[in-house]
Write a protein that holds these residues in place. Structure first.
Motif, PDB file in Angstrom:
ATOM      1  N   SER A 123      43.404 -15.388 -60.725  1.00 54.60           N
ATOM      2  CA  SER A 123      44.271 -15.288 -59.730  1.00 54.60           C
ATOM      3  C   SER A 123      45.237 -14.064 -60.175  1.00 54.60           C
ATOM      4  CB  SER A 123      44.748 -16.361 -59.114  1.00 54.60           C
ATOM      5  OG  SER A 123      45.573 -16.860 -59.834  1.00 54.60           O
ATOM      6  N   THR A 152      48.455 -11.735 -58.807  1.00 53.56           N
ATOM      7  CA  THR A 152      49.486 -11.442 -57.795  1.00 53.56           C
ATOM      8  C   THR A 152      50.264 -10.172 -57.913  1.00 53.56           C
ATOM      9  OG1 THR A 152      50.348 -13.586 -57.605  1.00 53.56           O
ATOM     10  CG2 THR A 152      51.954 -12.010 -56.593  1.00 53.56           C
ATOM     11  N   PHE A 172      46.522 -19.570 -53.559  1.00 51.21           N
ATOM     12  CA  PHE A 172      45.065 -18.636 -53.902  1.00 51.21           C
ATOM     13  C   PHE A 172      43.781 -19.606 -53.407  1.00 51.21           C
ATOM     14  CE2 PHE A 172      48.664 -17.699 -56.680  1.00 51.21           C
ATOM     15  CZ  PHE A 172      48.284 -16.321 -56.827  1.00 51.21           C
ATOM     16  N   ARG A 206      47.216 -10.441 -52.961  1.00 52.41           N
ATOM     17  CA  ARG A 206      46.632 -11.574 -53.906  1.00 52.41           C
ATOM     18  C   ARG A 206      45.179 -11.264 -53.995  1.00 52.41           C
ATOM     19  NH1 ARG A 206      47.784 -15.985 -50.033  1.00 52.41           N
ATOM     20  NH2 ARG A 206      48.381 -14.215 -48.800  1.00 52.41           N
TER      21      ARG A 206
END
Length: 349
Positions: free
Chosen positions: A200, A202, A246, A303
């Motif tokens: 993930s 950001t 997420f 995201r």
């Protein structure tokens, strides 16, 4: 990024003595050096409440004028306005110098015959009075930093200090625990059974100076993990906004991750490239700005989630003492001016 106050000429008795140069220092840790482009020359003095005032404004050079005017006209300044005074008033009075136009100004100046002055971070420099556009040198941007939108500053009068600030993308990695159907930092698994991982990233809000924006996950697995299913199982998703978690796909207690995107998420797998070499692989997204529908949505940040399957193999370590670690870092654009077609335009977390 407003560029100052309206043009005001003070009586000689009320105005500080004018000088031909002013002191400027660029501080902070974003980059070790910067390029400064003078757009307007001016007489500059200190006014009330720490404000600076200018008069006798003029184009710093023909090259600066020729580079700047087309950008301002395309941004909405009337074609009939061509003088330095009108250009400065339009930028200032109507608050038009946001980060996107400032980036266009920088690109135009960089490709023109306008001459830049090199500034070393933390060191005071004397520059001719007037308006300057400060641009981070791409080659001098520190790792874990990112070049910001250019900064317009009025030099003259008392010394000026500029401190660019940059918000950098973040990256994380989790593995799916089948007992709880939750993503965590560790999970129990059996050799050859499917084992799902989630990368993930950001992207912070406010990166409005970019025309395109691409990120790359770079993952290195231990010898105890099987990379043979990575490419075929990879799915990548994007959602607008830097906040919100997420949970791009559903998960089950059977230890499997779904592929249908959750509400608010878009599957961008088709626009991504996955390259596997040995126990390492790279996932390169397409243009996130386009995937989110344009710059307005990207302004709030983004995201990005990548989900893939990498089971344990027979070479894995047993028990929690050693485990089978998996490491990831993120490549992201070095600055709004970096070429994202190759790896040279990226820095990393």
């Amino acid at each position: 990024l407003l560029i100052g106050t309206c043009a005001v000429v003070f009586p000689a008795s009320a105005q500080a003595a004018l000088t031909s140069t002013g002191s400027i220092t660029v501080s902070g840790t974003v980059a070790s050096s910067y390029d400064a482009y003078q757009i307007f020359s001016a007489d500059v003095s200190d006014g009330d409440n720490d404000a600076k005032v200018y008069s006798q404004i003029a184009w710093a050079s023909d090259a600066a004028r020729d580079a700047v005017l087309p950008v301002l006209h395309s941004a909405g300044m009337p074609e009939s306005q061509t003088t330095a005074q009108k250009a400065a008033e339009w930028l200032n009075d109507d608050s038009h110098l946001t980060s996107a136009p400032s980036a266009q100004l920088a690109r135009s100046l960089q490709s023109s015959d306008a001459v830049s002055v090199a500034l070393n971070a933390g060191a005071a420099a004397e520059l001719p009075c007037g308006y300057w556009l400060i641009v981070a040198d791409d080659d001098a941007i520190a790792q874990n930093e990112v070049g910001t939108a250019p900064i317009m500053v009025l030099v003259g009068g008392s010394a000026v200090t500029v401190k660019p600030k940059a918000a950098t993308p973040k990256v994380a990695k989790h593995v799916l625990e089948d007992g709880t159907a939750a993503w965590g930092k560790a999970a129990d698994a059996t050799v050859a059974d499917d084992l799902y991982w989630r990368l993930s990233a950001t992207v912070p809000a406010g990166l409005t100076a970019y025309d395109t924006y691409t990120v790359q996950f770079v993952d290195t697995m231990s010898a105890g993990l099987d990379p043979s299913k990575v490419a075929a199982s990879m799915h990548v998703y994007v959602a607008a906004g830097a906040e919100g978690g997420f949970d791009a796909v559903s998960t089950g207690k059977d230890g499997r991750a779904g592929t249908e995107p959750a509400k608010g998420w878009t599957d961008i797998t088709a626009q991504c490239r996955v390259s596997v070499e040995g126990n390492s692989f790279t996932v390169r997204t397409g243009d996130l700005i386009a995937a989110l529908g344009g710059a307005d949505a990207f302004t709030a940040g983004a995201r990005v989630v990548a989900v893939y399957n990498a089971p344990l193999n027979s070479a894995c370590n047993h028990g929690i003492a050693k485990g089978n670690p998996n490491e990831v870092y993120l490549r992201y654009p070095r600055s709004p001016f970096a070429d994202q077609s190759g790896d040279a335009g990226f820095t990393r977390t």
